[in-house]
Write an enzyme that holds these catalytic residues in place. Structure first.
Site, short mmCIF file in Angstrom:
data_model
loop_
_atom_site.label_atom_id
_atom_site.label_comp_id
_atom_site.label_asym_id
_atom_site.label_seq_id
_atom_site.Cartn_x
_atom_site.Cartn_y
_atom_site.Cartn_z
N SER A 148 1.11 -1.19 0.02
CA SER A 148 0.04 0.07 0.15
C SER A 148 0.69 1.25 0.10
O SER A 148 2.08 1.27 0.58
CB SER A 148 -0.70 -0.17 1.35
OG SER A 148 -1.67 1.32 1.33
N TYR A 159 -1.29 0.05 10.37
CA TYR A 159 -1.52 -0.51 9.04
C TYR A 159 -0.35 -0.12 8.15
O TYR A 159 0.28 -0.92 7.57
CB TYR A 159 -2.98 0.21 8.53
CG TYR A 159 -3.17 -0.32 7.04
CD1 TYR A 159 -3.34 -1.64 6.77
CD2 TYR A 159 -2.90 0.73 5.96
CE1 TYR A 159 -3.34 -1.95 5.35
CE2 TYR A 159 -3.19 0.20 4.57
CZ TYR A 159 -3.31 -1.05 4.34
OH TYR A 159 -3.50 -1.24 2.95
#
Length: 264
Positions: A148, A159
């Site tokens: 990501s 995250y």
């Protein structure tokens, strides 16, 4: 699917896709099916069996496995079953992960931080470890990790740290595996438009404050993109499938941002 398809690009290839029941993983699986792959679809959601059944009805060789890839035993069992289907595995696409909560770091509990890392780093660590002996024995194979660009992003530090780990895993494992004819690569998706998830990742934003924190993520994601928009599922799948294909045989150890110009 509406994306461009390269017919026969994966003829004779056995490809495992994790997180294949919905979102990017489902779109990747659908495209691979259209390009001739034999598929092993892995997800902890039971709906993965519906996906495989639908692909088989359209003529694709598709097998589905339910597994909790946050646990090494499940990851190892799933990879072993995947390999047994055809006696080999040519490509593994690691797509499991995703933000559970959206808020400034000081508002996360220790348990939530651990849960985010368990969701977005460990499945890729475990499946890479599980598949590696098989690929070494074959002296060939490709691993495509889905990372990501949110490694630089607001309101999801755990995250971001997890996906930073995926990037490091990709680079380091590529160094070790190249001698065996194995490529390890990754894409780094940006914000991606997708239908509502049939199986949600977490509780979702409920209070006005939680909704405002989530909106900050959306605003920052769009602002960081040179194209000033979210991407589509087809745009994400195109890059993943390209890196998995023999068109990318001289690419390894790198992370390709797919985020409208946001490099993460």
């Amino acid at each position: 699917m509406s994306g461009l398809v390269t017919p026969h690009r994966f003829d004779g290839k056995v490809v495992a896709v994790t997180g294949a029941a919905q979102g990017i993983g489902l779109t990747v699986a659908t495209r691979l099916a259209a390009e001739g792959a034999s598929l092993i679809l892995i997800d902890r959601a039971e709906i993965v069996h519906e996906v495989a059944k639908g692909l088989r009805e359209n003529g694709t060789d598709a097998h589905s496995i339910t597994a909790d890839l946050e646990q090494f035993a499940d990851a190892e069992a799933a990879i072993d079953e995947a390999r047994q289907q055809h006696g080999r595995l040519d490509v593994l696409i690691n797509n499991v992960g995703g933000t559970i909560w959206a808020k400034p770091y000081e508002h996360y509990t220790a348990e939530q931080i651990q849960a985010e890392v368990q969701r977005s780093l460990f499945p890729t660590l475990w499946t890479c470890r599980a598949v590696l002996p098989h690929l070494i024995a074959q002296q060939s194979g490709t691993i495509v990790n889905v990372s990501s660009v949110a490694t630089r992003g607001v309101n999801r530090v755990p995250y971001a740290a997890s996906k930073g780990g995926v990037n490091a895993l990709t680079a380091s494992l590529a160094l070790e595996a190249a001698q065996y004819g194995i490529r390890v690569v990754a894409t780094a998706p940006g914000g991606t438009e997708a239908p509502a998830r049939r199986v949600p990742r977490g509780p979702g934003a409920e209070t006005d404050q939680e909704k405002a924190w989530y909106q900050q993520i959306v605003d920052q994601t769009v602002d960081s993109s040179l194209l000033k928009r979210y991407g589509t599922l087809d745009e994400q799948a195109a890059a993943i499938v390209f890196l998995a294909s023999d068109e990318a045989t001289y690419i390894t150890g790198t992370v390709l941002p797919v985020a409208g110009g946001d490099l993460g």
